[in-house]
Design an enzyme around this catalytic site. Structure first.
Site, PDB file in Angstrom:
ATOM      1  N   ASP A  74       0.810  -1.225   0.000  1.00  0.00           N
ATOM      2  CA  ASP A  74       0.000   0.000   0.000  1.00  0.00           C
ATOM      3  C   ASP A  74       0.838   1.267   0.000  1.00  0.00           C
ATOM      4  O   ASP A  74       2.057   1.225   0.174  1.00  0.00           O
ATOM      5  CB  ASP A  74      -0.964  -0.008   1.205  1.00  0.00           C
ATOM      6  CG  ASP A  74      -0.253  -0.369   2.514  1.00  0.00           C
ATOM      7  OD1 ASP A  74       0.983  -0.284   2.575  1.00  0.00           O
ATOM      8  OD2 ASP A  74      -0.947  -0.739   3.465  1.00  0.00           O
ATOM      9  N   ASN A 145      -7.260  -2.012  14.296  1.00  0.00           N
ATOM     10  CA  ASN A 145      -8.651  -2.311  13.926  1.00  0.00           C
ATOM     11  C   ASN A 145      -8.755  -3.588  13.094  1.00  0.00           C
ATOM     12  O   ASN A 145      -9.809  -3.905  12.565  1.00  0.00           O
ATOM     13  CB  ASN A 145      -9.260  -1.133  13.154  1.00  0.00           C
ATOM     14  CG  ASN A 145      -8.511  -0.853  11.856  1.00  0.00           C
ATOM     15  OD1 ASN A 145      -7.539  -1.537  11.530  1.00  0.00           O
ATOM     16  ND2 ASN A 145      -8.968   0.141  11.113  1.00  0.00           N
ATOM     17  N   HIS A 147      -6.979  -4.246  10.294  1.00  0.00           N
ATOM     18  CA  HIS A 147      -6.706  -4.119   8.852  1.00  0.00           C
ATOM     19  C   HIS A 147      -5.420  -4.854   8.462  1.00  0.00           C
ATOM     20  O   HIS A 147      -4.509  -5.034   9.258  1.00  0.00           O
ATOM     21  CB  HIS A 147      -6.693  -2.654   8.389  1.00  0.00           C
ATOM     22  CG  HIS A 147      -5.508  -1.829   8.761  1.00  0.00           C
ATOM     23  ND1 HIS A 147      -5.583  -0.461   8.899  1.00  0.00           N
ATOM     24  CD2 HIS A 147      -4.218  -2.144   9.003  1.00  0.00           C
ATOM     25  CE1 HIS A 147      -4.382   0.011   9.196  1.00  0.00           C
ATOM     26  NE2 HIS A 147      -3.545  -0.995   9.281  1.00  0.00           N
ATOM     27  N   GLU A 152      -9.334  -1.824   5.330  1.00  0.00           N
ATOM     28  CA  GLU A 152      -9.976  -1.449   6.586  1.00  0.00           C
ATOM     29  C   GLU A 152     -11.213  -2.308   6.824  1.00  0.00           C
ATOM     30  O   GLU A 152     -11.685  -2.982   5.891  1.00  0.00           O
ATOM     31  CB  GLU A 152     -10.388   0.035   6.498  1.00  0.00           C
ATOM     32  CG  GLU A 152      -9.235   0.993   6.232  1.00  0.00           C
ATOM     33  CD  GLU A 152      -8.369   1.243   7.473  1.00  0.00           C
ATOM     34  OE1 GLU A 152      -8.253   0.351   8.340  1.00  0.00           O
ATOM     35  OE2 GLU A 152      -7.791   2.342   7.548  1.00  0.00           O
TER      36      GLU A 152
HETATM   37  C1  GLP Z   1      -0.126   0.668   8.458  1.00  0.00           C
HETATM   38  C2  GLP Z   1       0.157  -0.232   7.267  1.00  0.00           C
HETATM   39  C3  GLP Z   1      -0.130  -1.677   7.584  1.00  0.00           C
HETATM   40  C4  GLP Z   1       0.537  -2.049   8.905  1.00  0.00           C
HETATM   41  C5  GLP Z   1      -0.030  -1.181  10.010  1.00  0.00           C
HETATM   42  C6  GLP Z   1       0.511  -1.501  11.398  1.00  0.00           C
HETATM   43  O1  GLP Z   1      -1.463   0.966   8.588  1.00  0.00           O
HETATM   44  N1  GLP Z   1      -0.580   0.146   6.095  1.00  0.00           N
HETATM   45  O2  GLP Z   1       0.324  -2.494   6.521  1.00  0.00           O
HETATM   46  O3  GLP Z   1       0.355  -3.388   9.185  1.00  0.00           O
HETATM   47  O4  GLP Z   1       0.286   0.155   9.698  1.00  0.00           O
HETATM   48  O5  GLP Z   1       1.648  -0.741  11.671  1.00  0.00           O
HETATM   49  P1  GLP Z   1       2.669  -1.045  12.816  1.00  0.00           P
HETATM   50  O6  GLP Z   1       3.481  -2.191  12.367  1.00  0.00           O
HETATM   51  O7  GLP Z   1       3.474   0.216  12.904  1.00  0.00           O
HETATM   52  O8  GLP Z   1       1.888  -1.323  14.043  1.00  0.00           O
END
Ligand code: GLP
Length: 251
Positions: A74, A145, A147, A152
């Site tokens: 993404d 959440n 995702h 989402e």
């Molecule tokens: C972002 C990314 C996700 C990732 C999430 C969690 O939203 N788009 O792919 O899994 O963050 O991030 P973190 O690893 O910093 O908790």
């Protein structure tokens, strides 16, 4: 409800080493056969240690990325690739600048496109994954959440790479990176749930106590759009790695 195999590790470093070793073994096996390895990659704090370990394997143990093809999950929209908040910047900073993946084999959704060009870009992104032979390995983190990528809650099982609206929770959690919630982009381009589920192997990593509540839900809820990570139950070769902090409230 199908069970998703999950492994509890002592800490995040242990997970990084285990998962990096799996990716390295895959790359070495493919290299020996003269074949490419197609990796689906994730951003966020969670995979940083894993990327550090892959860089170490490249530098110290000669892990050769010249046949690796990557597709990132993404990117924010709108987002300039050279912005320090972009996932382009993140990936280059943590991985691509330090290993020998040819630039032409790196794919990251383009957050700088005009809106009217996004649908064609997303269709082409899906096509490129197919042309590369499909994803051999998809790495995932998880949002609080539930995702995966930026799929989402509400994202459909059959969703594909597309423009998505970010959840309030996601934007709140990203506020620190952008200097305030109001400055977090409202949209993103994300691979879909169906794109992810077509990978031949999926590994989701969840570390830290902030992920404990959602991990309990992921492992104990039926597969549904309410918590997109539950869709991993529909995959035959997915593993979830949690550290003891993210496992704390699991029963
Ligand atoms: C972002 C990314 C996700 C990732 C999430 C969690 O939203 N788009 O792919 O899994 O963050 O991030 P973190 O690893 O910093 O908790």
């Amino acid at each position: 409800m199908t069970h998703i195999p999950f492994v509890v590790a002592e800490n995040a470093q242990e997970i990084a080493q285990t998962v990096a070793a799996e990716i390295a073994a895959l790359i070495r096996e493919r290299n020996a056969e003269g074949r490419s390895t197609v990796l689906g990659l994730a951003t966020g704090n969670t995979p940083i240690l894993l990327y550090r370990e892959l860089v170490r394997l490249h530098r110290e143990e000669g892990l050769d990325f010249s046949r690796v093809i990557t597709f990132n999950l993404d990117e924010y929209y709108p987002m300039q690739p050279d912005s320090s908040q972009s996932y382009h910047y993140f990936m280059h900073h943590h991985l691509f600048d330090h290993v020998n993946v040819p630039a032409s084999q790196i794919h990251i959704p383009d957050g700088s496109l005009p809106r009217e060009a996004i649908a064609d870009f997303c269709a082409a992104y899906e096509q490129k994954i197919q042309q590369a032979g499909g994803l051999d390995f998809q790495l995932l983190g998880i949002g609080e959440n539930g995702h995966i990528g930026f799929n989402e809650p509400g994202s459909a099982r059959d969703s594909r790479t597309r423009l998505v609206r970010l959840d309030a929770t996601t934007r709140r959690n990203a506020a620190g990176d952008f200097g305030g919630e109001d400055l977090v982009p409202r949209e993103a381009i994300s691979m879909g749930v169906a794109t992810i589920l077509e990978a031949r192997r999926i590994v989701l990593i969840a570390t830290g106590s902030k992920k404990a509540t959602i991990m309990q839900k992921v492992l104990h809820s039926a597969a549904s759009s309410d918590i997109p990570a539950t869709f991993l139950q529909l995959h035959e070769n997915a593993t979830i790695y949690v550290d003891t902090a993210a496992h704390a409230s699991l029963v």
